[in-house]
Scaffold this active site. Structure first.
Site, PDB file in Angstrom:
ATOM      1  N   LYS A   1       5.886 -97.472  94.023  1.00 46.99           N
ATOM      2  CA  LYS A   1       6.737 -96.821  93.010  1.00 46.99           C
ATOM      3  C   LYS A   1       6.108 -96.961  91.633  1.00 46.99           C
ATOM      4  O   LYS A   1       6.048 -96.001  90.861  1.00 46.99           O
ATOM      5  CB  LYS A   1       8.126 -97.476  93.013  1.00 46.99           C
ATOM      6  CG  LYS A   1       8.961 -97.115  91.809  1.00 46.99           C
ATOM      7  CD  LYS A   1      10.315 -97.770  91.858  1.00 46.99           C
ATOM      8  CE  LYS A   1      10.390 -99.132  91.215  1.00 46.99           C
ATOM      9  NZ  LYS A   1      10.452 -99.111  89.742  1.00 46.99           N
ATOM     10  N   ASN A   2       5.642 -98.168  91.310  1.00 46.10           N
ATOM     11  CA  ASN A   2       5.139 -98.404  89.945  1.00 46.10           C
ATOM     12  C   ASN A   2       3.788 -97.744  89.690  1.00 46.10           C
ATOM     13  O   ASN A   2       3.322 -97.718  88.555  1.00 46.10           O
ATOM     14  CB  ASN A   2       5.057 -99.911  89.655  1.00 46.10           C
ATOM     15  CG  ASN A   2       6.447-100.508  89.480  1.00 46.10           C
ATOM     16  OD1 ASN A   2       7.417 -99.777  89.268  1.00 46.10           O
ATOM     17  ND2 ASN A   2       6.552-101.814  89.596  1.00 46.10           N
TER      18      ASN A   2
ATOM     19  N   CYS B   1      17.871-103.136  79.141  1.00 49.49           N
ATOM     20  CA  CYS B   1      17.706-103.121  80.593  1.00 49.49           C
ATOM     21  C   CYS B   1      18.251-104.436  81.089  1.00 49.49           C
ATOM     22  O   CYS B   1      18.227-105.431  80.366  1.00 49.49           O
ATOM     23  CB  CYS B   1      16.234-102.966  80.914  1.00 49.49           C
ATOM     24  SG  CYS B   1      15.846-103.288  82.606  1.00 49.49           S
TER      25      CYS B   1
ATOM     26  N   ARG C   1      13.150-105.656  76.612  1.00 43.49           N
ATOM     27  CA  ARG C   1      12.092-104.712  76.953  1.00 43.49           C
ATOM     28  C   ARG C   1      11.788-103.678  75.868  1.00 43.49           C
ATOM     29  O   ARG C   1      12.058-102.481  76.025  1.00 43.49           O
ATOM     30  CB  ARG C   1      12.411-104.020  78.285  1.00 43.49           C
ATOM     31  CG  ARG C   1      12.670-105.026  79.382  1.00 43.49           C
ATOM     32  CD  ARG C   1      12.875-104.392  80.720  1.00 43.49           C
ATOM     33  NE  ARG C   1      11.625-104.044  81.365  1.00 43.49           N
ATOM     34  CZ  ARG C   1      11.537-103.597  82.605  1.00 43.49           C
ATOM     35  NH1 ARG C   1      12.614-103.448  83.315  1.00 43.49           N
ATOM     36  NH2 ARG C   1      10.378-103.309  83.133  1.00 43.49           N
TER      37      ARG C   1
ATOM     38  N   ASP D   1       7.706-109.172  89.548  1.00 42.55           N
ATOM     39  CA  ASP D   1       8.472-108.380  90.513  1.00 42.55           C
ATOM     40  C   ASP D   1       8.637-109.071  91.868  1.00 42.55           C
ATOM     41  O   ASP D   1       9.294-108.523  92.756  1.00 42.55           O
ATOM     42  CB  ASP D   1       7.810-107.010  90.717  1.00 42.55           C
ATOM     43  CG  ASP D   1       8.127-106.051  89.578  1.00 42.55           C
ATOM     44  OD1 ASP D   1       9.011-106.368  88.769  1.00 42.55           O
ATOM     45  OD2 ASP D   1       7.484-104.992  89.504  1.00 42.55           O
TER      46      ASP D   1
ATOM     47  N   ARG E   1      16.360 -97.808  94.468  1.00 43.24           N
ATOM     48  CA  ARG E   1      15.418 -97.378  93.420  1.00 43.24           C
ATOM     49  C   ARG E   1      13.983 -97.757  93.793  1.00 43.24           C
ATOM     50  O   ARG E   1      13.041 -97.136  93.305  1.00 43.24           O
ATOM     51  CB  ARG E   1      15.758 -98.049  92.080  1.00 43.24           C
ATOM     52  CG  ARG E   1      16.975 -97.474  91.388  1.00 43.24           C
ATOM     53  CD  ARG E   1      17.110 -98.068  89.995  1.00 43.24           C
ATOM     54  NE  ARG E   1      15.808 -98.186  89.387  1.00 43.24           N
ATOM     55  CZ  ARG E   1      15.360 -99.257  88.719  1.00 43.24           C
ATOM     56  NH1 ARG E   1      16.130-100.299  88.549  1.00 43.24           N
ATOM     57  NH2 ARG E   1      14.159 -99.273  88.203  1.00 43.24           N
TER      58      ARG E   1
HETATM   59  C1  UD1 Z   1       6.577-105.072  83.727  1.00 42.83           C
HETATM   60  C2  UD1 Z   1       5.594-105.959  84.473  1.00 42.83           C
HETATM   61  C3  UD1 Z   1       5.152-105.186  85.684  1.00 42.83           C
HETATM   62  C4  UD1 Z   1       6.391-104.802  86.489  1.00 42.83           C
HETATM   63  C5  UD1 Z   1       7.426-104.043  85.648  1.00 42.83           C
HETATM   64  C6  UD1 Z   1       8.735-103.796  86.372  1.00 42.83           C
HETATM   65  C7  UD1 Z   1       3.870-107.507  83.659  1.00 42.83           C
HETATM   66  C8  UD1 Z   1       2.827-107.770  82.630  1.00 42.83           C
HETATM   67  N1  UD1 Z   1       4.501-106.313  83.615  1.00 42.83           N
HETATM   68  O1  UD1 Z   1       5.909-103.870  83.363  1.00 42.83           O
HETATM   69  O2  UD1 Z   1       4.287-105.957  86.466  1.00 42.83           O
HETATM   70  O3  UD1 Z   1       6.044-104.012  87.569  1.00 42.83           O
HETATM   71  O4  UD1 Z   1       7.710-104.805  84.503  1.00 42.83           O
HETATM   72  O5  UD1 Z   1       9.451-104.983  86.562  1.00 42.83           O
HETATM   73  O6  UD1 Z   1       4.112-108.322  84.524  1.00 42.83           O
HETATM   74  N2  UD1 Z   1       6.620-105.722  75.697  1.00 42.83           N
HETATM   75  C9  UD1 Z   1       6.804-105.669  74.315  1.00 42.83           C
HETATM   76  N3  UD1 Z   1       6.559-104.484  73.679  1.00 42.83           N
HETATM   77  C10 UD1 Z   1       6.128-103.374  74.343  1.00 42.83           C
HETATM   78  C11 UD1 Z   1       5.935-103.446  75.720  1.00 42.83           C
HETATM   79  C12 UD1 Z   1       6.197-104.635  76.374  1.00 42.83           C
HETATM   80  O7  UD1 Z   1       7.192-106.641  73.696  1.00 42.83           O
HETATM   81  O8  UD1 Z   1       5.919-102.340  73.698  1.00 42.83           O
HETATM   82  C13 UD1 Z   1       6.868-107.004  76.410  1.00 42.83           C
HETATM   83  C14 UD1 Z   1       7.962-106.889  77.454  1.00 42.83           C
HETATM   84  O9  UD1 Z   1       9.226-107.132  76.904  1.00 42.83           O
HETATM   85  C15 UD1 Z   1       7.536-107.950  78.441  1.00 42.83           C
HETATM   86  C16 UD1 Z   1       6.010-107.884  78.394  1.00 42.83           C
HETATM   87  O10 UD1 Z   1       5.702-107.292  77.151  1.00 42.83           O
HETATM   88  O11 UD1 Z   1       7.942-109.226  78.020  1.00 42.83           O
HETATM   89  C17 UD1 Z   1       5.368-107.082  79.515  1.00 42.83           C
HETATM   90  O12 UD1 Z   1       5.930-105.778  79.502  1.00 42.83           O
HETATM   91  P1  UD1 Z   1       5.297-104.518  80.211  1.00 42.83           P
HETATM   92  O13 UD1 Z   1       4.168-104.931  81.084  1.00 42.83           O
HETATM   93  O14 UD1 Z   1       5.074-103.451  79.239  1.00 42.83           O
HETATM   94  O15 UD1 Z   1       6.513-104.075  81.045  1.00 42.83           O
HETATM   95  P2  UD1 Z   1       6.476-103.010  82.136  1.00 42.83           P
HETATM   96  O16 UD1 Z   1       5.466-101.958  81.900  1.00 42.83           O
HETATM   97  O17 UD1 Z   1       7.893-102.640  82.345  1.00 42.83           O
END
Ligand code: UD1
Length: 430
Positions: free
Chosen positions: A22-23, A127, A132, A315, A407
């Site tokens: 999915k991701n 979320c 996030r 995850d 999902r």
């Molecule tokens: C994250 C997980 C990913 C997982 C997905 C769904 C990591 C590094 N990422 O990806 O493996 O599949 O959730 O659960 O393990 N952040 C900020 N600002 C931003 C973007 C992110 O502060 O603009 C912070 C987030 O709050 C979090 C961290 O960075 O603490 C990692 O976030 P990110 O990897 O971007 O999240 P996802 O892409 O959702």
């Protein structure tokens, strides 16, 4: 609304097909916005999130055609093949009512901005697993020359003369920001270097697809991606990488029941630190021609900490916690990616688990057995942890709010039932 009913205690044995990730599928589908040619995706999982994103892409002008069922390993009742074509982007706005359903919608921002010079995307909002933010996505696009404003809950991004390549250093690893920036940089003028980029297999899968579309990307699989912008991209056919989180979740379900299952299509090399953690706890893995085999006779406690890939994935955090509830000894599970990802703890405790939370860590002391109970899924991976607990608990477990599970897991109850689990889906009574 559906719920899942499990009679615990059955050992899992047999074979289970692992679906497409999915991701990986969600960013790949967004990449179709970068070209007017058709892109065909094979091995897409049949999941609610894929349909939600498809609805958003249609709103932007993408035409979607279904090409029947198809998985990466020939004929299978799981997965499907879709062709997406964004001949023209007819609307550059991603509205709140579609974006709020799924955070990954923010991934349309980079591609639409790069192709059209403007995009208006609703902020995804909070979320269940933490705040996030998307600041890294926005700062990165600003570094490529975009002007960005926030207007009534929308990100309004403009680059009328196109994006311009630049160096972007991420202060910490973000999967989503790396994906958004990598897609945008493919159509920027000049060279972009993404430093401290995420290295998850889903990023590599997206890079492979973009390269097949004509993008010039170096450093794939490393933490520095170098992207040389091109004038336009073209169509391709791409098979979505196997879902490492589904494979890891199923491996933990098998271990919890002390079972023995071959995960067809699963990639052991994509499980990173999860393999080592599980081996330390007593789980055995063996690569096979079609995937890998997982088996377990006895389990002991182990400590894990979530980290970006190749560290232990956030995850799989809820699932390993469920697995650790009935081991010999104690385990410590520390979550470093999200600040509020322990909502499964009270539900596991209701089933008899002994878990104490201390800030970002959970101390789990193994108990003799868990007891079935009615429980409520709070998010996608938490739902899977409750299913794992239900498979080993004495008596009946009823997991409600199963839409979270749908999902991210394709017909999970069918896959588990085929390996001996006593599990069924039924309608929630009114
Ligand atoms: C994250 C997980 C990913 C997982 C997905 C769904 C990591 C590094 N990422 O990806 O493996 O599949 O959730 O659960 O393990 N952040 C900020 N600002 C931003 C973007 C992110 O502060 O603009 C912070 C987030 O709050 C979090 C961290 O960075 O603490 C990692 O976030 P990110 O990897 O971007 O999240 P996802 O892409 O959702």
């Amino acid at each position: 609304m559906d719920r899942i009913v499990i009679q615990g205690g059955n050992r899992l044995s047999g074979k289970i097909q692992v679906g497409g990730a999915k991701n990986a599928a969600l960013p790949l589908m967004c990449a179709s916005l970068l070209t007017s040619d058709p892109i065909t995706f094979q091995n897409l999982p049949r999941l609610a999130d894929i349909e939600t994103l498809a609805r958003l892409l249609v709103q932007h002008g993408v035409q979607i055609t279904m090409n029947g069922d198809q998985s990466s390993k020939g004929e299978s009742k799981y997965g499907r093949c879709l062709t997406l074509q964004a001949k023209e982007i007819t609307d550059t706005t991603a509205p709140y009512d579609l974006v709020r359903k799924m955070r990954a919608s923010i991934l349309v921002l980079g591609p639409i901005l790069a192709r059209c010079g403007e995009a208006r995307v609703s902020l995804p909002g909070g979320c269940a697993i933490g705040t996030r933010p998307v600041d890294l996505h926005l700062k990165g696009l600003e570094a490529l020359g975009a002007e960005i404003e926030l207007d009534q809950g929308y990100v309004v991004a403009k680059a009328p003369d196109g994006l311009i390549g630049a160096d972007v250093t991420f202060p910490f690893v973000s999967v989503g920001a790396t994906e958004n920036l990598m897609m945008a940089a493919c159509l920027a003028k000049g060279t972009t270097r993404l430093i401290n980029a995420a290295r998850e297999p889903e990023i590599t899968d997206l890079a492979d697809c973009l390269i097949a579309m004509g993008a010039k990307i170096e450093g794939v699989g490393s933490d520095t991606l170098i992207i040389e912008g091109v004038d336009s991209l073209h169509g391709c056919t791409h098979s979505v990488v196997a879902d490492r989180i589904e494979a890891g979740s199923l491996a933990m379900a098998v271990a919890a029941t002390r079972g023995d299952v071959e995960l067809i299509g699963g990639r052991l090399d994509h499980l990173g630190a999860a393999v080592e953690a599980l081996q330390k706890a007593g789980v055995e893995f063996e690569e096979t021609e079609d995937g890998f085999r997982v088996s377990c006779e006895a389990l002991s406690g182990t400590d894990v900490m979530t980290e970006p890939y190749p560290g232990f994935p956030t995850d799989l955090q809820a699932q390993i916690m469920a697995l650790m509830t009935t081991t010999d000894g104690a385990s410590m599970v520390t979550e470093t990616i999200f600040e509020n990802r322990f909502m499964h703890v009270p539900e596991l405790t209701r089933m008899g688990a002994n878990i104490n939370l201390h800030g970002r860590s959970a101390m789990i002391r193994g108990v003799d057995g868990m007891n079935g109970a009615p429980v409520m899924a709070t998010d996608l991976r938490a739902s899977m942890s409750l299913i794992i607990a239900g498979l080993v608990a004495k008596g009946e477990t009823i997991v409600s709010r199963i839409y979270h599970l749908d999902r991210g897991y394709e017909r999970l109850e069918e896959k588990l039932a085929a390996c001996g689990a006593n599990i069924r889906r039924e309608k929630e009574p009114d």
